[in-house]
Write an enzyme that holds these catalytic residues in place. Sequence first.
Site, PDB file in Angstrom:
ATOM      1  N   LYS A   1      27.313  18.046  28.255  1.00 36.24           N
ATOM      2  CA  LYS A   1      26.397  19.170  28.012  1.00 36.24           C
ATOM      3  C   LYS A   1      27.149  20.264  27.260  1.00 36.24           C
ATOM      4  CE  LYS A   1      25.216  23.011  29.825  1.00 36.24           C
ATOM      5  NZ  LYS A   1      24.951  23.763  28.572  1.00 36.24           N
TER       6      LYS A   1
ATOM      7  N   CYS B   1      40.730  30.934  24.570  1.00 34.23           N
ATOM      8  CA  CYS B   1      41.145  31.068  25.969  1.00 34.23           C
ATOM      9  C   CYS B   1      42.618  31.434  26.083  1.00 34.23           C
ATOM     10  CB  CYS B   1      40.851  29.790  26.727  1.00 34.23           C
ATOM     11  SG  CYS B   1      41.644  28.359  26.000  1.00 34.23           S
TER      12      CYS B   1
ATOM     13  N   GLU C   1      38.768  39.823  31.018  1.00 34.14           N
ATOM     14  CA  GLU C   1      38.759  39.008  29.802  1.00 34.14           C
ATOM     15  C   GLU C   1      37.646  39.504  28.895  1.00 34.14           C
ATOM     16  OE1 GLU C   1      37.222  34.947  29.833  1.00 34.14           O
ATOM     17  OE2 GLU C   1      39.000  34.304  28.746  1.00 34.14           O
TER      18      GLU C   1
ATOM     19  N   GLU D   1      39.043  24.440  33.199  1.00 35.96           N
ATOM     20  CA  GLU D   1      39.813  25.267  32.259  1.00 35.96           C
ATOM     21  C   GLU D   1      39.024  26.545  32.050  1.00 35.96           C
ATOM     22  OE1 GLU D   1      41.867  21.579  29.921  1.00 35.96           O
ATOM     23  OE2 GLU D   1      40.895  23.170  28.763  1.00 35.96           O
TER      24      GLU D   1
HETATM   25  P1  NAD Z   1      30.328  29.781  30.381  1.00 37.48           P
HETATM   26  O1  NAD Z   1      31.018  29.561  31.671  1.00 37.48           O
HETATM   27  O2  NAD Z   1      29.270  30.824  30.321  1.00 37.48           O
HETATM   28  O3  NAD Z   1      29.638  28.450  29.880  1.00 37.48           O
HETATM   29  C1  NAD Z   1      30.348  27.247  29.676  1.00 37.48           C
HETATM   30  C2  NAD Z   1      29.422  26.082  29.870  1.00 37.48           C
HETATM   31  O4  NAD Z   1      28.993  26.045  31.218  1.00 37.48           O
HETATM   32  C3  NAD Z   1      28.149  26.152  29.026  1.00 37.48           C
HETATM   33  O5  NAD Z   1      27.849  24.854  28.561  1.00 37.48           O
HETATM   34  C4  NAD Z   1      27.115  26.625  30.023  1.00 37.48           C
HETATM   35  O6  NAD Z   1      25.800  26.237  29.706  1.00 37.48           O
HETATM   36  C5  NAD Z   1      27.592  25.921  31.280  1.00 37.48           C
HETATM   37  N1  NAD Z   1      27.126  26.528  32.540  1.00 37.48           N
HETATM   38  C6  NAD Z   1      26.844  27.832  32.794  1.00 37.48           C
HETATM   39  N2  NAD Z   1      26.446  27.975  34.088  1.00 37.48           N
HETATM   40  C7  NAD Z   1      26.485  26.742  34.656  1.00 37.48           C
HETATM   41  C8  NAD Z   1      26.178  26.236  35.954  1.00 37.48           C
HETATM   42  N3  NAD Z   1      25.760  27.046  36.939  1.00 37.48           N
HETATM   43  N4  NAD Z   1      26.339  24.924  36.181  1.00 37.48           N
HETATM   44  C9  NAD Z   1      26.769  24.082  35.205  1.00 37.48           C
HETATM   45  N5  NAD Z   1      27.048  24.502  33.952  1.00 37.48           N
HETATM   46  C10 NAD Z   1      26.910  25.813  33.674  1.00 37.48           C
HETATM   47  O7  NAD Z   1      31.480  30.050  29.313  1.00 37.48           O
HETATM   48  P2  NAD Z   1      31.296  30.465  27.806  1.00 37.48           P
HETATM   49  O8  NAD Z   1      30.875  31.899  27.778  1.00 37.48           O
HETATM   50  O9  NAD Z   1      30.467  29.430  27.110  1.00 37.48           O
HETATM   51  O10 NAD Z   1      32.788  30.296  27.253  1.00 37.48           O
HETATM   52  C11 NAD Z   1      33.741  31.300  27.278  1.00 37.48           C
HETATM   53  C12 NAD Z   1      34.704  31.103  28.434  1.00 37.48           C
HETATM   54  O11 NAD Z   1      35.351  29.854  28.342  1.00 37.48           O
HETATM   55  C13 NAD Z   1      35.812  32.131  28.462  1.00 37.48           C
HETATM   56  O12 NAD Z   1      35.992  32.612  29.762  1.00 37.48           O
HETATM   57  C14 NAD Z   1      37.031  31.345  28.027  1.00 37.48           C
HETATM   58  O13 NAD Z   1      38.263  31.856  28.464  1.00 37.48           O
HETATM   59  C15 NAD Z   1      36.740  30.006  28.596  1.00 37.48           C
HETATM   60  N6  NAD Z   1      37.531  28.979  27.929  1.00 37.48           N
HETATM   61  C16 NAD Z   1      38.606  28.458  28.595  1.00 37.48           C
HETATM   62  C17 NAD Z   1      39.416  27.496  27.985  1.00 37.48           C
HETATM   63  C18 NAD Z   1      40.632  26.950  28.680  1.00 37.48           C
HETATM   64  O14 NAD Z   1      41.172  25.963  28.217  1.00 37.48           O
HETATM   65  N7  NAD Z   1      41.097  27.532  29.765  1.00 37.48           N
HETATM   66  C19 NAD Z   1      39.097  27.061  26.696  1.00 37.48           C
HETATM   67  C20 NAD Z   1      38.012  27.621  26.051  1.00 37.48           C
HETATM   68  C21 NAD Z   1      37.226  28.570  26.687  1.00 37.48           C
END
Ligand code: NAD
Length: 499
Positions: A187, A296, A393, A262
């Site tokens: 997804k 990230c 962040e 992550e």
């Molecule tokens: P997000 O957590 O809002 O969403 C990520 C994914 O999770 C999306 O596909 C979203 O639809 C899904 N999601 C949201 N709520 C959910 C739920 N309740 N159940 C299942 N899936 C759900 O994150 P974002 O805003 O898309 O991305 C940015 C974040 O990602 C930042 O915090 C960044 O640091 C992190 N990130 C971390 C890494 C790493 O390697 N540590 C890499 C890239 C991004």
Amino acid sequence: MADRHMLAINTIHAMGGEDLGHFIGGASVAGAGPSFEVIAPATGDVLGHARDATLDEVNAAVAAAKAAFPAWAATPANERRKILNRVADLIVARAEEIAAVECLDAGQCWRFMSKAAIRGAENFRFFADRAPAAADGQSLPTADHVNFTTRNPIGPVAVITPWNTPFMLSTWKIAPALAAGCTVVHKPAEWSPYSARLLVEIAAEAGLPAGVFNAVNGLGETTGKALTEHPDIKAIAFVGESSTGSAIMRQGAATLKRVHFELGGKNPVIVFDDADLEAAADAAIFMIYSLNGQRCTSSSRMLVQRSIYDNFVEKVAERVRNLKVGDPFDPATEVGPLVHQRHFDKVASYSAIALEDGARIAAGGYPVGGKGFFFQPTLFADAEQTMRIAQEEIFGPVLTAIAFDDEADAITKANDVQYGLAGYVWTSDVGRALRVSDALEVGMVWVNSENVRHLPTPFGGTKASGIGRDGGDWSFDFYMETKNIALARGTHQVPRMGV
Ligand code: NAD
């Protein structure tokens, strides 16, 4: 530039991006759920629509992954290797299209995306070539038994990814899962769904059997939640925000899901006064302002030794004012737009927060204006660790500079956040580099370097930045179950009872 923009539009049109459904069991499925808009970050224009998967559609995708699992797990690893290498070949062949879609859909700059698509192919090739060794175990003999371990793929897994570098990040999760013999339901993030569709179509074209790799679109709270609660999904590989990780852990608790997270970061780049200051400034700037600050492992806190603080901060500020902000398709552009109006509003809100808390804005701090979600690259200076700009962040082209006195102060300040993903240390003193690296509460440290990824090494975070590691054999360990088999040598006496 115009050609690449057109290429992205045509590619999205060819995949049915006006009304994007799902890819289940090797075929495109028109979604029956409500549709949501997909926005181009550089203009704010509607690019198309995608469907929020219904519960029936999520169930169908999981059922397809479950049905395909036994045959894929039993496919000789060498055959899996060949198919996944073909996926890599096709990614390379379509790298320009993938990069163009990322520019249009995620607002990422061409200068970085053209490389990111190729890195996606490298991820596939790396894990493809390791597939034959994925099941390898250890031999742990004793006097009376020969113990040996084996590894088997865990089953159908869910991969849930964010929008920052959607294609590259997805390959990083999906390639090892497939190489290990797992089947996948992916997804992608709702704000950038298109490159995920390209990946699943490429995989099918490369000969991946139907059902081995499925993709459903939708929102986190609906499609994502249903996937993480599904009893036939054995593990969840998730990349996203820390708070979403917590929610997923709760959602998966009833079915005892294995999770790999992550999550977010507030990574320090620590600059000591004996460092190569030119290179340190280059790295600090690259690590926070590339990828529009939506990275990230970005060096979002710049900790600078007090003796060089004023000069170093001014040197960085000058460069930040000079960054080229603009059309992501322009190869000269260094910083593009933020991904979405909601994210833009969040990032923009930190200028007032910084001033209110007593920090200084040394560069930027304001929206660029005009169409799209552009925010001027920003440097907050003279911050304290207690301020929100030092703790939260922000995930945009926004850097917070903080002064420190000595090694102990640098370590205390570096560790004084809830996150623990990466740390960057700049010094010419090898002993100090080692001491500071040891003391940092993070999963990864780069000394005198920006983030340079080497795929066999472990990638991941501590504290609120994650659980588990990617890369090399760490990825296989997550997607596989280890079994110990003990064979008696016939030399020991079995205890006798009730004789
Ligand atoms: P997000 O957590 O809002 O969403 C990520 C994914 O999770 C999306 O596909 C979203 O639809 C899904 N999601 C949201 N709520 C959910 C739920 N309740 N159940 C299942 N899936 C759900 O994150 P974002 O805003 O898309 O991305 C940015 C974040 O990602 C930042 O915090 C960044 O640091 C992190 N990130 C971390 C890494 C790493 O390697 N540590 C890499 C890239 C991004």
